[in-house]
Write an enzyme that holds these catalytic residues in place. Structure first.
Site, mmCIF file in Angstrom:
data_model
loop_
_atom_site.group_PDB
_atom_site.id
_atom_site.type_symbol
_atom_site.label_atom_id
_atom_site.label_comp_id
_atom_site.label_asym_id
_atom_site.label_seq_id
_atom_site.Cartn_x
_atom_site.Cartn_y
_atom_site.Cartn_z
ATOM 1 N N TYR A 1 5.126 45.188 -2.351
ATOM 2 C CA TYR A 1 5.087 46.684 -2.634
ATOM 3 C C TYR A 1 5.622 47.579 -1.824
ATOM 4 O O TYR A 1 5.289 47.637 -0.550
ATOM 5 C CB TYR A 1 3.766 47.368 -3.011
ATOM 6 C CG TYR A 1 3.866 48.703 -3.664
ATOM 7 C CD1 TYR A 1 4.086 48.910 -4.934
ATOM 8 C CD2 TYR A 1 3.616 49.994 -2.857
ATOM 9 C CE1 TYR A 1 3.942 50.258 -5.278
ATOM 10 C CE2 TYR A 1 3.335 50.914 -3.179
ATOM 11 C CZ TYR A 1 3.687 51.434 -4.531
ATOM 12 O OH TYR A 1 3.505 52.705 -5.051
ATOM 13 N N TRP B 1 8.558 51.523 -1.343
ATOM 14 C CA TRP B 1 9.821 52.170 -1.559
ATOM 15 C C TRP B 1 11.279 51.743 -1.341
ATOM 16 O O TRP B 1 12.055 51.579 -1.977
ATOM 17 C CB TRP B 1 9.728 53.620 -1.104
ATOM 18 C CG TRP B 1 9.018 54.527 -1.717
ATOM 19 C CD1 TRP B 1 7.776 54.371 -2.428
ATOM 20 C CD2 TRP B 1 9.319 56.006 -2.227
ATOM 21 N NE1 TRP B 1 7.252 55.427 -2.935
ATOM 22 C CE2 TRP B 1 8.158 56.383 -2.897
ATOM 23 C CE3 TRP B 1 10.385 56.779 -2.147
ATOM 24 C CZ2 TRP B 1 8.281 57.671 -3.458
ATOM 25 C CZ3 TRP B 1 10.498 57.995 -2.704
ATOM 26 C CH2 TRP B 1 9.479 58.198 -3.261
#
Length: 770
Positions: free
Chosen positions: A112, A114
């Site tokens: 996980y 961005w």
């Protein structure tokens, strides 16, 4: 000297890069962006940081292991530089060994984070595709941003699009709203970033125009800074985590005074009578009126009643920041907000109803066209196993344990390998001391990274990757009208390689290259994605540039949609023809489906549930201050944390902690002091920022500080720079969502006495030769 200028994109905006003799020397905002982020200028420092990883590295303890080895040495052992051939051989051998001995459910690859703004070279997409192609892995469900909303919204309105994609656009608010009530505020610093990048930042302009049209704004937040400068908004300084109680009392007042829209409730909602019975105390004996909420929220009952009357007086838009659902029972404030909007009867009308996230990220409520921005194709995961995104430590520490999740159950697998690319869990996960212990459990940890982040330092094998400036891509966001060409600006720094190249070679070694690559090279994938965009545009009747024109111009500006987006307007227009995907086809104020789950921590209607570290628990405790965490002003989470731009708010080399003058005086703390923020989970150092802009009884810290704990001596575990996640709770919001509850936490603050520990996280780890 050869000088070139090229357009590219990052999460904090599009930019024009200057390249001199092959070096990136300057980055300035995209010419069409009227309010760009000042973070764009950090690009040269970011690319040429002394923390860049320039060659593959292996932790010495892992490389020299004989039988069992001390995995708690991750983050402390030196690294050994190795060739790409040796590093890839090690990775391939470990993947093959772990899968052969333990199966695909022993490899955790949720990864996980961005990542970058590019859609093809998106690291998380690449690693999941690679692990799926190789036999499967344990994935993650949801996200840290709005995980509780993602779980609860389908039960209320049929899907979670109102937090992931859709929102009433600002022009309709400007033209139609009389009042906008922002639970969690509208902090302008959050408008600098967009997931996927953006060519325009228009939030400040829209707010200004709404203000000029006499739209009244009310910010409900413990922090006055959640109001944009010059807006002249009213500030209601509630206790952190009390928003649900306030919403319920507003709902009670509106019903009690006969201001609710009975016709709307009858036609468009289900379960109103059961919700009303709860508000009026028919089951638990507690009437959820303004007096009741006053004691929880810390504001006067008269103020609550006045707000309810104001909301019922004219067209009102209700919004809640994403942060509201990142607390204990985080599902409840979003459900309560929808219920409150339903009582007002303006859901689906221009400028009325509700939308989420206006204060959370750039582009929420932007005028843009959906369905054209490319998305990298994934592959089915043969392991068919995933855990709620924030339950990583639980899984690593408790293999075999079964938890409830959204009406079903999940049994944690035993993880023997972590493969991480494109994120920094030592920024975004909670209770970092617990997470550090969990991180020592797997046999092997492989990390792809550009810099020596706290996560890369705690890997066994580190593969150096390119930044988006060092590869070719296509970028954009569904919250922005632009799609950008992202040409390669410079050659890779050191021996870095892009993720696709790394995974392609690994897949070749492991004999599944065709499955992973799909038979395409990078250039062929980009051509494939571009053709997909053109086809999607043609379906909407939109002319598209040819590929050569797109790359030479640097961007494609999409025309606006034919109609302004108003959340749930189709449902409002025809509730029978456009039924919601709920059991009733309507907005569910009471969910029979959730009732069947029998969760005591998520009732079948919006409800107030107390918490051991919530607003009602802070008085008289060993840790009496409520810690509020928000996003930093000059970073994207921990991205840019190693740059001068990302560190400009530091006090004595530490992240600031804001504290009210009265709370500071009671502890002998002055502005600029280095303080220790602590609770039973951990402690960190921070620089005191004394301000009346914060409610008494609360302290405020930004997230994203690079984790830098003391590793020996009496202060072992003390984070030296101010990472608040050493303090936060690692607990799910409820058995329904199992999402992040980091914003329900109590702490104490004291002036730090003694010698300040040296900050070491911005020094590369010790590296030995091969």
């Amino acid at each position: 000297m050869t000088v070139q200028q090229k357009i590219s994109l990052c999460h904090w905006g599009a930019f024009r890069a200057t390249i001199e003799d092959g070096l990136l020397t300057k980055a300035v905002p995209f010419q069409n962006d009227g309010a760009p982020s000042d973070m764009i200028g950090a690009w040269p420092e970011l690319v040429y940081s002394p923390l860049r990883i320039d060659t593959p590295m292996v932790r010495s303890g892992f490389l020299n292991r004989r039988g069992s080895e001390d995995r708690s040495r991750r983050g402390q052992d030196p690294f050994v530089s190795v060739s790409w051939d040796k590093a890839l051989a090690l990775v391939a051998e470990e993947l093959e060994r772990v899968r052969a001995e333990h199966g695909p459910r022993s490899v955790f690859g949720g990864s996980y984070g961005w990542s970058s703004a590019g859609r093809f070279h998106h690291a998380r997409s690449q690693v999941r595709r690679f692990l799926s192609a190789g036999g499967g892995f344990v994935d993650q469900i949801g996200n840290y941003s709005w995980g509780a909303a993602q779980a609860i919204l389908p039960h209320i309105v049929g899907d979670f699009a109102s937090v992931s994609d859709l929102a009433t656009v600002w022009p309709t608010i400007i033209e139609n709203s009389k009042l906008l009530v922002a639970f969690g505020g509208l902090n302008p610093k959050n408008w600098s970033v967009t997931s996927g990048g953006a060519g325009e930042h228009r939030m400040k302009d829209w707010i200004r125009r709404a203000h000029e049209r006499k739209v009244r704004f009310i910010s409900i937040s413990p922090f006055k800074g959640d109001i944009p400068n010059g807006l002249e908004a009213d500030w209601i300084a509630v206790k952190p985590g009390s928003d649900t109680a306030l919403m319920l009392s507003l709902a009670h007042t509106i019903i009690a005074e006969g201001q609710h829209d009975a016709e709307f409730l009858e036609q468009y909602t289900s379960g109103f009578e059961k919700f009303r019975a709860y508000l009026f105390g028919k089951k638990d004996g507690f009437i959820k009126d303004a007096e009741w909420a006053s004691g929880i929220c810390g504001i006067a009952a008269d103020e609550i009643i006045a707000l309810a009357r104001l909301m019922a007086k004219g067209r009102t838009m209700l919004t809640a920041s994403w942060s509201l659902q990142r607390g204990d029972h985080g599902e409840q404030p979003y459900w309560a907000l929808i219920a409150l909007a339903s009582l007002l009867g303006e859901v689906g009308l221009p400028g009325g109803g509700y939308s989420f996230g206006y204060g959370s990220m750039n582009g929420i409520g932007a005028v843009r066209r959906l369905g054209i921005t490319p998305i990298m194709e994934g592959l089915p995961n043969p392991a068919r196993t995933a855990i709620p995104v924030a339950r990583v430590s639980d899984m690593l520490l408790n293999p075999g344990e079964t938890i409830s999740f959204n009406g079903g159950s999940i049994t944690y697998p035993e993880i023997h390998m972590i493969y991480w690319a494109g994120g920094n869990p030592f920024h975004h996960h909670q209770d970092l001391n617990r997470f550090s212990a969990a991180w020592s459990r797997p046999e092997t940890i492989i990390v792809h990274d550009c810099w020596w982040t706290p996560t890369a330092r705690r890997a066994d094998i580190v593969l150096p990757t390119t930044t988006s400036a060092e590869r070719t891509d296509i970028g954009g966001s569904n919250r922005d009208p632009y799609i950008f060409a992202m040409p390669k600006l410079i050659d890779p720094v050191g021996n870095a390689r892009d993720d696709f190249s790394i995974f392609s070679e690994l897949a070749e070694r492991l004999k599944f290259a065709e499955t992973f690559t799909g038979g395409r090279r990078e250039s062929e994938w980009l051509e494939f994605l571009f053709k997909g965009m053109r086809a999607a545009a043609a379906e909407q009747g939109i002319p598209a540039p040819d590929q050569d024109n797109f790359w030479s111009t640097g961007y494609w500006e999409l025309p606006p949609p034919d109609e302004d987006e108003v959340l749930l307007s189709d449902f409002r227009r025809d509730p029978k023809g456009n039924r919601l995907a709920t059991p009733s086809g309507r907005i569910e104020l009471y969910s029979s489906q959730i009732a069947q789950f029998s969760y005591d921590d998520c009732p079948p209607h919006p409800a107030w549930l107390s918490s051991p570290e919530g607003p009602a628990a802070s008085q008289g405790q060993a840790f009496p201050l409520q810690l509020v965490t928000n996003q930093p002003a000059h970073r994207l989470h921990s991205q840019l944390g190693q740059t001068s731009a990302g560190r400009q708010d530091e006090i004595a080399g530490r992240e600031p902690v804001m504290i009210h003058p009265r709370d500071a005086a009671a502890r002998g703390i002055d502005n600029g002091d280095v303080v220790r923020v602590f609770n039973e989970r951990g402690a960190c150092l921070a620089g005191a920022k004394v301000s009346e802009d914060l409610r008494i009884g609360a302290v405020l810290m930004a997230t994203g500080s690079w984790y830098d704990p003391v590793t020996a001596g009496k202060d072992i575990g003390l984070d030296k720079r101010g990472n608040p996640n050493v303090l936060t709770r690692d607990k799910g919001t409820s058995r329904l969502g199992q999402a992040v509850s980091a914003l329900t936490v109590l702490v104490e603050v004291e002036k730090f006495k003694g010698e300040l520990p040296e900050i070491t996280v911005f020094n590369p780890p010790l590296i030995q030769g091969p």
